[in-house]
Design a protein around this motif. Structure first.
Motif, PDB file in Angstrom:
ATOM      1  N   GLU A   1     -11.503 -69.218  69.598  1.00 55.78           N
ATOM      2  CA  GLU A   1     -11.584 -67.877  70.178  1.00 55.78           C
ATOM      3  C   GLU A   1     -13.033 -67.465  70.446  1.00 55.78           C
ATOM      4  N   GLU A   2     -13.933 -67.796  69.517  1.00 56.71           N
ATOM      5  CA  GLU A   2     -15.351 -67.468  69.708  1.00 56.71           C
ATOM      6  C   GLU A   2     -15.913 -68.188  70.933  1.00 56.71           C
TER       7      GLU A   2
ATOM      8  N   GLY B   1     -14.197 -69.227  73.546  1.00 58.12           N
ATOM      9  CA  GLY B   1     -13.607 -68.601  74.724  1.00 58.12           C
ATOM     10  C   GLY B   1     -14.237 -67.256  75.050  1.00 58.12           C
ATOM     11  N   GLU B   2     -14.452 -66.431  74.020  1.00 59.65           N
ATOM     12  CA  GLU B   2     -15.050 -65.106  74.239  1.00 59.65           C
ATOM     13  C   GLU B   2     -16.475 -65.220  74.762  1.00 59.65           C
ATOM     14  N   GLU B   3     -17.257 -66.119  74.180  1.00 64.18           N
ATOM     15  CA  GLU B   3     -18.647 -66.286  74.622  1.00 64.18           C
ATOM     16  C   GLU B   3     -18.709 -66.849  76.040  1.00 64.18           C
ATOM     17  N   THR B   4     -17.812 -67.793  76.357  1.00 61.06           N
ATOM     18  CA  THR B   4     -17.766 -68.355  77.709  1.00 61.06           C
ATOM     19  C   THR B   4     -17.410 -67.266  78.721  1.00 61.06           C
ATOM     20  N   GLN B   5     -16.404 -66.456  78.393  1.00 62.44           N
ATOM     21  CA  GLN B   5     -15.995 -65.368  79.289  1.00 62.44           C
ATOM     22  C   GLN B   5     -17.114 -64.337  79.448  1.00 62.44           C
ATOM     23  N   ARG B   6     -17.753 -63.969  78.334  1.00 62.85           N
ATOM     24  CA  ARG B   6     -18.852 -63.007  78.389  1.00 62.85           C
ATOM     25  C   ARG B   6     -19.988 -63.538  79.251  1.00 62.85           C
TER      26      ARG B   6
ATOM     27  N   GLN C   1     -19.064 -63.380  82.964  1.00 61.88           N
ATOM     28  CA  GLN C   1     -19.139 -62.004  83.460  1.00 61.88           C
ATOM     29  C   GLN C   1     -20.587 -61.591  83.677  1.00 61.88           C
TER      30      GLN C   1
END
Length: 175
Positions: free
Chosen positions: A122-123, A125-130, A133
């Protein structure tokens, strides 16, 4: 109440963040057997108070860490506190060099102390998405670098975990 927030619940149980729920339960049960008020002998009142306090701390830690939802929330708060400490980064580790633990959905890497560095799926995925963006908002050709700093679950060493964004040749790196 503020004091309990700063206290490491894993340390209260004599455990580490990488321990399974069964390992945490075992450590809690050992402490409960040792410090439970019903098991105290005829010791001094200060020893009894100390044991009761230790039991209550262990019980509170177990209540938080035994529930997956509250454990995850606590782990996120703990990681945020660790990252604010500005520890120096000892090295860079590439995500593809880490071991994937399917059961726990986490990437792991062994530390020289015997502990480990853990990054959840999850970390990542969240960092990749951030990061994607941020790249879209900035719309620059300039390469900016970022990374995820991860602390060892046993000692004070920390590493920067880096990986490439899919469909993008730019990779994360610590500055």
């Amino acid at each position: 109440m503020c004091e309990a927030v700063e206290e490491d619940l894993y340390a209260v149980l004599g455990a580490s963040p990488s321990d399974s729920i069964q390992q945490l339960r075992h450590r809690y049960q050992q402490l409960a057997l040792q410090y439970h008020p019903d098991r105290l002998g005829g010791g001094s009142s200060s020893e009894a108070e100390s044991a009761v306090k230790r039991f209550l701390e262990a019980d509170a830690a177990w209540r938080t860490l035994s529930d997956p939802s509250t454990r995850r929330q606590y782990d996120l708060q703990r990681r945020a506190r660790e990252l604010k400490q500005n520890w120096p980064v000892d090295s860079t580790v590439y995500l593809e060099d880490m071991t994937w633990e399917q059961d726990e959905r986490v990437y792991t890497y062994s530390c020289r102390c015997g502990g480990g560095f853990n990054v959840s799926e999850e970390e990542v995925g969240e960092e990749t998405q951030r990061r994607r963006q941020d790249d879209e908002e900035e719309e620059t050709e300039e390469e900016e670098h970022s990374g995820v700093v991860v602390c060892c679950d046993t000692c004070s060493l920390s590493v920067c975990v880096t990986w490439s964004l899919q469909g993008n040749t730019q990779s994360f790196e610590c500055q």
